[in-house]
Design a protein around this motif. Structure first.
Motif, short mmCIF file in Angstrom:
data_model
loop_
_atom_site.label_atom_id
_atom_site.label_comp_id
_atom_site.label_asym_id
_atom_site.label_seq_id
_atom_site.Cartn_x
_atom_site.Cartn_y
_atom_site.Cartn_z
N TRP A 85 1.09 8.86 6.51
CA TRP A 85 1.34 10.19 6.31
C TRP A 85 2.81 10.60 6.01
CZ3 TRP A 85 3.87 14.44 8.64
CH2 TRP A 85 3.27 15.67 8.40
N ASP A 115 -3.65 11.62 10.94
CA ASP A 115 -3.56 10.54 11.79
C ASP A 115 -3.14 9.21 10.73
OD1 ASP A 115 -6.00 10.49 10.39
OD2 ASP A 115 -7.07 9.77 12.16
N SER A 116 -2.93 9.49 9.59
CA SER A 116 -2.87 8.22 8.50
C SER A 116 -1.47 7.58 8.89
CB SER A 116 -2.77 8.76 7.15
OG SER A 116 -4.06 9.35 6.73
N SER A 117 -1.46 6.11 8.84
CA SER A 117 -0.52 5.40 8.90
C SER A 117 0.90 5.66 7.89
CB SER A 117 -0.76 4.02 8.88
OG SER A 117 -1.10 3.69 7.67
N LYS A 174 0.92 -1.03 0.07
CA LYS A 174 0.10 0.05 0.04
C LYS A 174 0.90 1.40 0.11
CE LYS A 174 -3.81 -2.30 2.36
NZ LYS A 174 -4.90 -2.27 3.68
N CYS A 211 -3.10 13.21 2.52
CA CYS A 211 -3.65 12.21 3.64
C CYS A 211 -3.76 12.81 5.02
CB CYS A 211 -2.29 11.16 3.96
SG CYS A 211 -2.33 10.03 2.68
N SER A 239 -0.66 4.45 -0.35
CA SER A 239 -1.48 5.54 -0.05
C SER A 239 -1.68 5.89 1.40
CB SER A 239 -2.88 5.54 -0.67
OG SER A 239 -3.64 6.62 -0.64
N CYS A 240 -2.64 6.23 2.04
CA CYS A 240 -2.83 6.96 3.36
C CYS A 240 -2.65 5.70 4.30
CB CYS A 240 -4.15 7.74 3.42
SG CYS A 240 -4.25 9.12 2.58
N ASP A 241 -3.30 4.43 3.55
CA ASP A 241 -3.31 3.40 4.64
C ASP A 241 -1.80 2.53 4.60
OD1 ASP A 241 -3.78 2.55 2.11
OD2 ASP A 241 -5.32 1.24 2.89
#
Length: 302
Positions: A225, A221-223, A95, A218, A97-99
């Motif tokens: 970020w 608080d995104s993993s 992944k 993002c 992106s933001c996650d």
């Protein structure tokens, strides 16, 4: 007779589509073999050639070195050597992106930048064989490739090296072309390591920020970020340092413009020629796309 004509037609097509590049292995270790395609001018030169090394985009998960053929062919047509490289697609199946995972994102940048350094070392070591002027090596990249070339130019190579053989911190690229790219720390760019840079970017890019914003916009608080400084921010930093730079802004355009000036490569090759001629460049070209953007905060795109 029909068979003869068919064979002649096939032979003609084969000649027309004959490869105009050499595929070379530029790096090998126990787990990795990396190749590049080298384009050279048809007319041999008595002088050593400037070189462009291109890095394709694809989010460090896709894309292929063939994506750089158009800009490499244009460079070779104008008397330059040009190579488009393959590199490890570290984010494939991960992944981005933001996650995603922040450290994995940074590792993808680092691996690609290191492999670009290895491609650069390959040409330095083989400069006589391929008639390369090692003081005139340019780099270019689209999207993930642009992030690669920006970090390859400005990172501390001793600190960020992954391989035993290192490209010296004293080596400077002659210039760079970045399509929709960004850098993780704008303070990496200093008067000492400054080089000429041409940027192009959509001002409403939701993937790689045009200005300063989080990757993929993002939430904090995104993993995954990650704050990034995009083309407009870097352009202004270089202007502040009185450096040599150009920016093409596609007003209200998104990430779809990340390869625009490699698909239509005349401006890219013109920039290389201007740098080699010693021209001073500090220009911002604003291009209308006819699009709108709810997040537009740039008055020059109104």
């Amino acid at each position: 007779m029909k068979k003869l004509f068919a064979l002649l037609a096939l032979f003609t097509i084969t000649l027309t589509n004959a490869q105009d590049f050499k595929t070379l292995t530029y790096f090998v270790n126990d787990s990795t073999k990396l190749e590049l395609d080298l384009f050279l001018p048809k007319t041999k030169s008595a002088e050593n050639l400037p070189l462009l090394i291109h890095v394709h985009g694809g989010g460090f998960a896709g894309g292929q070195r063939q994506d750089g053929y158009t800009v490499c062919r244009e460079a070779a047509k104008n008397g330059y050597a040009a190579a488009t490289i393959s590199y490890t697609l570290y984010m494939k199946g991960k992944k981005f992106s933001c996650d995603g995972i922040l450290t994995e994102k940074v590792k993808a940048f680092r691996i690609a930048a290191n492999q670009l350094w290895q491609a650069t070392l390959f040409f330095i070591k083989n400069s006589e064989k391929y008639n390369i002027d090692t003081d005139k090596i340019f780099i270019s990249g689209s999207s993930a490739g642009a992030e690669t070339v920006l970090h390859a130019a400005f990172w501390d190579r001793d600190l960020m090296a992954l391989y035993h053989e290192k490209l010296s911190n004293d080596f400077k690229y002659a210039g760079m072309i970045s399509g929709s790219g960004a850098i993780m720390d704008i303070n990496l760019i200093t008067e000492k390591n400054l080089i000429p840079v041409m940027f192009f970017h959509g001002s409403c890019d939701p993937t790689v920020p045009y200005g300063t914003a989080a990757h993929h916009l993002c939430p904090t608080d995104s993993s995954g970020w990650l704050m990034l400084f995009g083309s407009y921010s870097i352009y202004n930093k270089i202007i502040e340092l009185n450096g040599n730079t150009q920016l093409f802004t596609y007003c209200n355009g998104g990430h779809e413009y990340s390869a625009e000036l490699f698909i239509q490569p005349e401006e890219t090759v013109k920039f290389i020629s201007q740098v080699l001629a010693g021209e001073k460049m500090q220009a911002h070209t604003i291009i209308s796309t006819g699009k709108t953007c709810k997040r537009n905060t740039y008055s020059f795109c109104d």
